[in-house]
Design an enzyme around this catalytic site. Structure first.
Site, PDB file in Angstrom:
ATOM      1  N   GLU A   1       0.827  -1.270   0.034  1.00  0.00           N
ATOM      2  CA  GLU A   1      -0.085  -0.039  -0.119  1.00  0.00           C
ATOM      3  C   GLU A   1       0.381   0.863   0.098  1.00  0.00           C
ATOM      4  O   GLU A   1       1.386   1.546   0.804  1.00  0.00           O
ATOM      5  CB  GLU A   1      -0.827  -0.440   1.330  1.00  0.00           C
TER       6      GLU A   1
ATOM      7  N   THR B   1      -5.931   2.382  -5.211  1.00  0.00           N
ATOM      8  CA  THR B   1      -6.273   0.971  -5.176  1.00  0.00           C
ATOM      9  C   THR B   1      -6.784   0.386  -5.964  1.00  0.00           C
ATOM     10  O   THR B   1      -6.589  -0.546  -6.949  1.00  0.00           O
ATOM     11  CB  THR B   1      -6.512   0.747  -3.392  1.00  0.00           C
TER      12      THR B   1
ATOM     13  N   HIS C   1      -0.703   3.346   4.779  1.00  0.00           N
ATOM     14  CA  HIS C   1      -1.354   4.471   4.417  1.00  0.00           C
ATOM     15  C   HIS C   1      -2.153   5.214   4.498  1.00  0.00           C
ATOM     16  O   HIS C   1      -2.118   5.524   5.769  1.00  0.00           O
ATOM     17  CB  HIS C   1      -3.148   3.631   4.013  1.00  0.00           C
TER      18      HIS C   1
ATOM     19  N   ASP D   1       0.809   0.166  -4.951  1.00  0.00           N
ATOM     20  CA  ASP D   1      -0.263   0.303  -5.841  1.00  0.00           C
ATOM     21  C   ASP D   1      -0.370   1.939  -5.873  1.00  0.00           C
ATOM     22  O   ASP D   1      -0.425   1.826  -7.305  1.00  0.00           O
ATOM     23  CB  ASP D   1      -1.408  -0.008  -5.170  1.00  0.00           C
ATOM     24  N   HIS D   2       0.032   2.665  -5.533  1.00  0.00           N
ATOM     25  CA  HIS D   2       0.463   4.085  -5.956  1.00  0.00           C
ATOM     26  C   HIS D   2       1.392   5.041  -5.035  1.00  0.00           C
ATOM     27  O   HIS D   2       1.778   4.640  -4.270  1.00  0.00           O
ATOM     28  CB  HIS D   2      -0.357   4.538  -6.075  1.00  0.00           C
TER      29      HIS D   2
HETATM   30  C1  GP9 Z   1      -8.957   0.242   1.501  1.00  0.00           C
HETATM   31  C2  GP9 Z   1      -7.950   0.122   1.168  1.00  0.00           C
HETATM   32  C3  GP9 Z   1      -7.412   1.326   0.500  1.00  0.00           C
HETATM   33  O1  GP9 Z   1      -9.159  -1.302   1.371  1.00  0.00           O
HETATM   34  O2  GP9 Z   1      -7.358  -0.408  -0.227  1.00  0.00           O
HETATM   35  O3  GP9 Z   1      -7.537   1.790  -0.493  1.00  0.00           O
HETATM   36  P1  GP9 Z   1      -7.042   3.318  -1.560  1.00  0.00           P
HETATM   37  O4  GP9 Z   1      -7.477   4.399  -1.112  1.00  0.00           O
HETATM   38  O5  GP9 Z   1      -5.309   3.537  -1.411  1.00  0.00           O
HETATM   39  O6  GP9 Z   1      -7.500   3.769  -2.167  1.00  0.00           O
HETATM   40 MN    MN Z   2      -3.951   2.457  -1.837  1.00  0.00          MN
END
Ligand code: GP9
Ligand code: MN
Length: 645
Positions: free
Chosen positions: A253, A299, A415, A474-475
């Protein structure tokens, strides 16, 4: 004196003026609009005027004092909308679009972090409304009770429309095709303001929903021709080497590549991941020029990119707005060709990002969402389950899967806003003074430790050796709102060019029986993952509609497409539409060839959008063995599982 200034018309103009000033101040102080010339500067100042005249102007049609009440109501609604954008922007460096609004159960990407995003000084943004209310109470009794002659409000509206036309004319002169190229919301807000952006966005959303109805089977042909032509033949040494092997895909993440090998307070932030990158036993291949390509879906966009090789949408998350589309996703393909079991592990509610719907279309057999985990108070932080209990508790479920499996493990603790308890923080925060940047390193360390533990458990279980293990970021985790702090972290000013370079996320892969190649510098991106995996397991990727190409192939295409139409190649970078030399970071004049590639990038995005908006895969049959996914076979959540049994 009082009569004149505080007549109904006087009141109206005070309201217009206050809303105008407030909007302008917010544009300047809250949004990062990247003003480049005098016209843009003028338009930024000028653009709230037309919206204020037009929207508040409608109130003047009301009778007597009611006109004042309507002015206050409309003003408050507009202010609320603007303020919601301010809050959203602080988290996402982006503006709210209608599709993101329909994701309120997810709160877009805001979630639990909303309290961190409002500030005391925000109260200032309500001062104008308080002034208006006071003024109304004070002056309303002097107002005429009759309805105004229609002429006056009509004149006001005409003035508003005229102001808007001037605005649009100047904007089009500075940036042709402003409204037809939908890639970048920043431009529209900069030129036309956030109120007009909201209208534009509403029309855009309407248009995209009609596109599905209007699409027909011939529309897919153009796309098919394009992707078949882009297709890169597999590397013969690697085609099929992983046939029938388990695939464990680990989602890091918000993890950006600059963390790899980064030292803070004299220690490595992510020693475990670093050890995989510099793997002496030659297990992993690490791509150090791999980029994320997500847009508003964050995500969910990363998941879309990796499992469908389509680009995310310019507005909202396809997972949500196109969650019921037909897909020919990697899990379903693995299942149909080699009888894989597909599973996703994620310690959040199954409906977040509409996963429990779209996963059916993807052919995900099992979704271990939060209902499968021990969501006790000490196990949870921010969005959901902490990474350490997540991996621990996932182990038995992973082992229970029928092999071969394709298992997607999605972490969560690292996150925004990077919360961590003091006991679990094993490295001191950075010292930039920007709290989320400072904590970013602590949650990254926590993730690294969780991963290390997971690898130990995998080895113990016997799953490690013979599985493909793939790790990806992911980003971004640090948006451009934190450029000042990032300057301290990287030691360089974060220019547009530099910001684009920072969009690298890690990608590494271990293939059983194949020696890792150490670090490779091939430029690649999330859209390339699906064709790469298909070839590794020995499935002909050419049959499917995919915009990426196999990263191990000789013919792999080395341009990385971003959602806003910018792109990166090994030699140069296009950031905010401008070309930069990768070696010097200096602006360059694009050659004809560079401009052609830019056109191609835009065309590719348009084709991908067509697939999603038109739901075109419903018209496409990849090959004679293909069976459309039967979504009725799937239901997720622990209770659903018990019903089955
Ligand atoms: C929530 C997680 C976060 O289930 O995947 O998503 P994001 O805020 O990174 O899009
Ligand atoms: Mn994410």
């Amino acid at each position: 004196m009082k009569n004149k200034l505080f007549s109904k018309m006087g009141f109206f103009f005070v309201a217009v003026l206050l809303l105008w000033i407030k909007s302008y101040l917010i544009y300047v102080y809250e949004f990062n609009l990247d003003i480049q010339n005098g016209i843009q500067e003028f338009l930024l100042f000028f653009n709230p005027l037309s919206s204020a005249l037009i929207f508040l102007g409608f109130a003047l049609f009301a009778k007597g004092k009611r006109a004042g009440i309507w002015i206050i109501v409309i003003d408050s609604l507009m202010s609320f909308m603007l303020y919601a954008n301010v809050v959203y922007y602080r988290s996402a460096a982006d503006y709210i679009t209608l599709p993101t609004l329909t994701q309120t159960s997810n709160f877009g990407s805001l979630g639990g972090s909303i309290a961190n995003l409002v500030a005391w000084h925000d109260l200032f943004y309500a001062v104008d409304i308080i002034i208006l209310i006071a003024l109304f109470i004070w002056s309303k009794n002097d107002w005429s009770v009759a309805r105004m002659q229609k002429k006056k409000p009509l004149l006001v509206l005409a003035a508003g429309v005229m102001a808007f036309s001037i605005n649009l004319g100047l904007a089009e002169a500075d940036r042709p095709e402003l409204l037809t190229r939908t890639f970048d919301r920043n431009y529209i807000v900069k030129y036309l303001g956030s109120y007009n952006f909201a209208i534009y966005d509403a029309l855009q959303t309407l248009r995209s929903s009609t596109q599905r109805v209007l699409a027909d089977s011939s529309d897919i042909t153009e796309v098919e021709n394009y992707t078949k032509n882009k297709y890169a033949e597999p590397n013969p040494e690697l085609f099929g080497v992983a046939e029938g092997k388990n695939i464990i895909k680990i989602h890091l993440e918000s993890f950006q590549s600059f963390l790899i090998d980064y030292e803070l307070h004299g220690e490595e932030v992510t020693p475990f991941l670093n050890s995989l990158v510099h793997d002496e036993s030659k297990n992993f291949t690490y791509f150090d020029n791999f980029f994320h390509q997500v847009a508003q879906g964050k995500t969910a966009d990363a998941e879309l990119l990796l499992d469908t090789s389509l680009y995310p949408l310019p507005q909202g998350a396809a997972f949500v707005t196109k969650g019921n589309n037909t897909y020919q996703a990697l899990p379903a393909i693995l299942k149909q060709n080699q009888d894989y079991t597909n599973a996703v592990f994620h310690g959040d509610n199954k409906s977040f990002w509409n996963r429990d719907e779209v996963y059916k279309q993807f052919g995900i057999d099992k979704f271990f969402d939060s209902s499968y985990y021990n969501m006790t108070e000490e196990n949870v932080i921010g969005y959901g389950l902490k990474d350490k209990p997540f991996f621990k508790e996932s182990m038995p479920m992973l082992k229970s899967l029928e092999e071969p499996f394709y298992a997607h493990m999605m972490t969560l603790t690292h996150h925004h806003p990077y919360l961590i308890s003091p006991e679990e923080a094993s490295i001191k925060p950075a010292e930039t003074g920007d709290p989320s940047v400072d904590r970013y390193f602590q949650t990254a360390r926590y993730l690294d430790e969780a991963l290390k533990q997971f690898f130990t458990d995998l080895k113990e279980s016997g799953l490690y050796k013979d599985s493909v293990i793939m790790i990806y970021g992911d980003h971004y985790g640090i948006s451009e709102n934190h450029n000042a702090a990032m300057k301290q972290i990287t030691g360089e000013k974060i220019t547009d060019f530099k910001h684009t370079q920072l969009q690298r996320v890690p990608y590494m892969i271990k293939i059983p029986g194949v020696d890792g190649k150490g670090t490779v510098h091939e430029y690649s991106s999330q859209v390339d993952v699906m064709p790469t995996l298909l070839h590794l397991v020995g499935i002909n990727a050419q049959d499917y509609i995919q915009f990426g190409t196999d990263m191990f192939s000789k013919g792999h295409k080395e341009y990385v497409v971003f959602r806003d139409g910018d792109f990166v190649t090994p030699e140069y970078t296009v950031a905010s539409g401008k070309f930069y030399d990768n070696d010097t970071g200096e602006k360059i004049e694009p050659t004809k060839e560079m401009k052609e590639l830019q056109e191609k990038v835009h065309h590719e995005l348009k084709l991908s959008d067509k697939v999603l908006y038109g739901d075109l895969l419903r018209f496409y049959t990849p090959n004679k063995n293909w069976e459309p996914v039967d979504t009725s076979k799937f239901s997720y959540g622990k209770n659903a599982k018990q019903e089955e049994e």
